[in-house]
Design a protein around this motif. Structure first.
Motif, PDB file in Angstrom:
ATOM      1  N   ASP A 229      16.116 -15.467   6.637  1.00 19.82           N
ATOM      2  CA  ASP A 229      15.631 -16.854   6.576  1.00 19.82           C
ATOM      3  C   ASP A 229      14.462 -17.043   5.602  1.00 19.82           C
ATOM      4  N   GLY A 230      14.037 -15.959   4.926  1.00 22.67           N
ATOM      5  CA  GLY A 230      12.976 -16.056   3.929  1.00 22.67           C
ATOM      6  C   GLY A 230      11.591 -15.735   4.452  1.00 22.67           C
ATOM      7  N   THR A 231      11.422 -15.625   5.765  1.00 24.65           N
ATOM      8  CA  THR A 231      10.107 -15.291   6.298  1.00 24.65           C
ATOM      9  C   THR A 231       9.795 -13.828   6.018  1.00 24.65           C
ATOM     10  N   GLY A 232       8.531 -13.553   5.813  1.00 26.45           N
ATOM     11  CA  GLY A 232       8.125 -12.191   5.490  1.00 26.45           C
ATOM     12  C   GLY A 232       7.429 -11.509   6.646  1.00 26.45           C
ATOM     13  N   PHE A 233       7.344 -10.198   6.548  1.00 25.35           N
ATOM     14  CA  PHE A 233       6.615  -9.403   7.546  1.00 25.35           C
ATOM     15  C   PHE A 233       6.217  -8.083   6.903  1.00 25.35           C
ATOM     16  N   PRO A 234       5.071  -7.543   7.323  1.00 21.90           N
ATOM     17  CA  PRO A 234       4.663  -6.234   6.809  1.00 21.90           C
ATOM     18  C   PRO A 234       5.442  -5.142   7.535  1.00 21.90           C
ATOM     19  N   ALA A 235       5.902  -4.164   6.773  1.00 18.17           N
ATOM     20  CA  ALA A 235       6.688  -3.081   7.366  1.00 18.17           C
ATOM     21  C   ALA A 235       6.128  -1.734   6.950  1.00 18.17           C
ATOM     22  N   GLU A 236       6.058  -0.846   7.896  1.00 21.27           N
ATOM     23  CA  GLU A 236       5.707   0.540   7.624  1.00 21.27           C
ATOM     24  C   GLU A 236       7.018   1.245   7.312  1.00 21.27           C
ATOM     25  N   VAL A 237       7.089   1.882   6.172  1.00 18.24           N
ATOM     26  CA  VAL A 237       8.339   2.488   5.718  1.00 18.24           C
ATOM     27  C   VAL A 237       8.223   4.005   5.749  1.00 18.24           C
TER      28      VAL A 237
ATOM     29  N   ARG B 238       0.853  -1.171   0.000  1.00 22.50           N
ATOM     30  CA  ARG B 238       0.000   0.000   0.000  1.00 22.50           C
ATOM     31  C   ARG B 238       0.893   1.226   0.000  1.00 22.50           C
ATOM     32  N   THR B 239       0.724   2.063  -0.981  1.00 19.96           N
ATOM     33  CA  THR B 239       1.444   3.327  -0.986  1.00 19.96           C
ATOM     34  C   THR B 239       0.498   4.342  -0.382  1.00 19.96           C
ATOM     35  N   VAL B 240       0.998   5.124   0.489  1.00 21.37           N
ATOM     36  CA  VAL B 240       0.158   6.109   1.154  1.00 21.37           C
ATOM     37  C   VAL B 240       0.602   7.502   0.750  1.00 21.37           C
ATOM     38  N   ALA B 241      -0.305   8.429   0.860  1.00 13.81           N
ATOM     39  CA  ALA B 241       0.068   9.820   0.610  1.00 13.81           C
ATOM     40  C   ALA B 241       1.098  10.194   1.667  1.00 13.81           C
ATOM     41  N   PRO B 242       2.212  10.780   1.256  1.00 12.56           N
ATOM     42  CA  PRO B 242       3.236  11.116   2.244  1.00 12.56           C
ATOM     43  C   PRO B 242       2.641  11.893   3.412  1.00 12.56           C
ATOM     44  N   GLN B 243       2.960  11.448   4.612  1.00 12.43           N
ATOM     45  CA  GLN B 243       2.460  12.098   5.824  1.00 12.43           C
ATOM     46  C   GLN B 243       3.650  12.491   6.672  1.00 12.43           C
ATOM     47  N   GLU B 244       3.672  13.731   7.070  1.00 11.48           N
ATOM     48  CA  GLU B 244       4.744  14.186   7.942  1.00 11.48           C
ATOM     49  C   GLU B 244       4.608  13.519   9.301  1.00 11.48           C
ATOM     50  N   CYS B 245       5.695  13.052   9.838  1.00  9.30           N
ATOM     51  CA  CYS B 245       5.720  12.529  11.197  1.00  9.30           C
ATOM     52  C   CYS B 245       6.129  13.702  12.081  1.00  9.30           C
ATOM     53  N   PRO B 246       5.254  14.169  12.958  1.00  9.33           N
ATOM     54  CA  PRO B 246       5.534  15.410  13.690  1.00  9.33           C
ATOM     55  C   PRO B 246       6.784  15.352  14.553  1.00  9.33           C
ATOM     56  N   GLN B 247       7.183  14.184  15.014  1.00  7.09           N
ATOM     57  CA  GLN B 247       8.336  14.108  15.902  1.00  7.09           C
ATOM     58  C   GLN B 247       9.667  14.076  15.135  1.00  7.09           C
ATOM     59  N   SER B 248       9.627  14.011  13.809  1.00 11.59           N
ATOM     60  CA  SER B 248      10.865  13.978  13.020  1.00 11.59           C
ATOM     61  C   SER B 248      10.619  14.601  11.656  1.00 11.59           C
ATOM     62  N   HIS B 249      11.621  14.541  10.813  1.00 11.02           N
ATOM     63  CA  HIS B 249      11.483  15.047   9.453  1.00 11.02           C
ATOM     64  C   HIS B 249      11.229  13.905   8.480  1.00 11.02           C
ATOM     65  N   LEU B 250      10.719  12.805   8.980  1.00  9.73           N
ATOM     66  CA  LEU B 250      10.445  11.641   8.138  1.00  9.73           C
ATOM     67  C   LEU B 250       9.049  11.742   7.558  1.00  9.73           C
ATOM     68  N   GLN B 251       8.843  11.027   6.446  1.00  8.82           N
ATOM     69  CA  GLN B 251       7.528  10.945   5.843  1.00  8.82           C
ATOM     70  C   GLN B 251       7.172   9.478   5.665  1.00  8.82           C
ATOM     71  N   LEU B 252       5.974   9.098   6.134  1.00 12.55           N
ATOM     72  CA  LEU B 252       5.464   7.754   5.904  1.00 12.55           C
ATOM     73  C   LEU B 252       5.178   7.637   4.411  1.00 12.55           C
ATOM     74  N   ILE B 253       5.758   6.616   3.757  1.00 11.60           N
ATOM     75  CA  ILE B 253       5.558   6.522   2.310  1.00 11.60           C
ATOM     76  C   ILE B 253       4.846   5.246   1.870  1.00 11.60           C
ATOM     77  N   SER B 254       4.973   4.145   2.637  1.00 14.01           N
ATOM     78  CA  SER B 254       4.318   2.928   2.182  1.00 14.01           C
ATOM     79  C   SER B 254       4.282   1.864   3.259  1.00 14.01           C
ATOM     80  N   ILE B 255       3.471   0.854   2.987  1.00 10.51           N
ATOM     81  CA  ILE B 255       3.464  -0.371   3.769  1.00 10.51           C
ATOM     82  C   ILE B 255       3.998  -1.436   2.810  1.00 10.51           C
ATOM     83  N   CYS B 256       5.085  -2.080   3.151  1.00 10.50           N
ATOM     84  CA  CYS B 256       5.734  -3.053   2.270  1.00 10.50           C
ATOM     85  C   CYS B 256       5.780  -4.423   2.928  1.00 10.50           C
ATOM     86  N   GLN B 257       5.844  -5.438   2.106  1.00  4.56           N
ATOM     87  CA  GLN B 257       6.108  -6.786   2.605  1.00  4.56           C
ATOM     88  C   GLN B 257       7.616  -6.972   2.508  1.00  4.56           C
ATOM     89  N   GLN B 258       8.279  -7.148   3.626  1.00  7.00           N
ATOM     90  CA  GLN B 258       9.725  -7.316   3.652  1.00  7.00           C
ATOM     91  C   GLN B 258      10.060  -8.764   3.978  1.00  7.00           C
TER      92      GLN B 258
END
Length: 168
Positions: free
Chosen positions: A56-64, A32-52
């Motif tokens: 060992d090959g196991t996957g997990f959903p990650a907020e990037v 899921r790509t999300v509209a960039p959202q400012e994170c108020p506590q930093s200068h980061l922007q939430l950009i997507s939810i990825c399957q990483q």
């Protein structure tokens, strides 16, 4: 470079991780790509939810989240990935609880909607059985009331069948 938390999350040693790029650890494109959202506590922007994927090959959903900052007159980049498996499980559990609550409320509402016409049909049928047929002035009215409530029941059943078909 990666910090200790990233090495632990992905299951790599520092040496293994330095040889990797983002494509190597990404199991697939963004879920899921999300509209960039400012994170108020930093200068980061939430950009997507990825399957990483871990080493060992196991996957997990990650907020990037990505961002840049200035350090010693240089522009530096930073990428933060958070394993959101538990958050997603909690959201799914809440959706299930909400769905079950809605289902219980729906059943209660439908039960109530059925009781009224059924009670009217039973009451007027019993009235006709107990001498109402001999009441020439009111018997047609009683039959009309029974018919009206039978039609209401029929509409309710049709609505339920239509809702069931849509759900399927």
């Amino acid at each position: 470079d990666a910090n200790e938390a990233a090495l632990k999350l992905f299951g790599y040693s520092r040496g293994d991780f330095l040889d990797k790029n983002l494509k190597d650890i990404s199991a697939e494109k963004a879920l899921r790509t999300v509209a960039p959202q400012e994170c108020p506590q930093s200068h980061l922007q939430l950009i997507s939810i990825c399957q990483q994927k871990r080493k060992d090959g196991t996957g997990f959903p990650a907020e990037v989240t990505d961002g840049t900052f200035k350090w010693k007159d240089r522009i530096m980049g930073i990428r933060v990935e958070r394993d959101i498996t538990q958050r997603q499980k909690a959201e799914e559990a809440e959706k299930l609880r909400h769905s079950e609550r809605m289902q219980r409320e729906f059943v209660a509402t439908v039960s109530h909607e059925f009781r009224t016409p059924v009670a009217a049909i039973q009451g007027f049928a019993q009235t006709l059985q107990k001498g109402g047929l001999d009441d020439a002035r009111n018997r047609l009215s009683f039959v009309n009331i029974i018919e009206k409530h039978a039609k209401r029941l029929s509409r309710l059943v049709e609505d339920l069948l239509e809702l069931s078909a849509m759900e399927s």
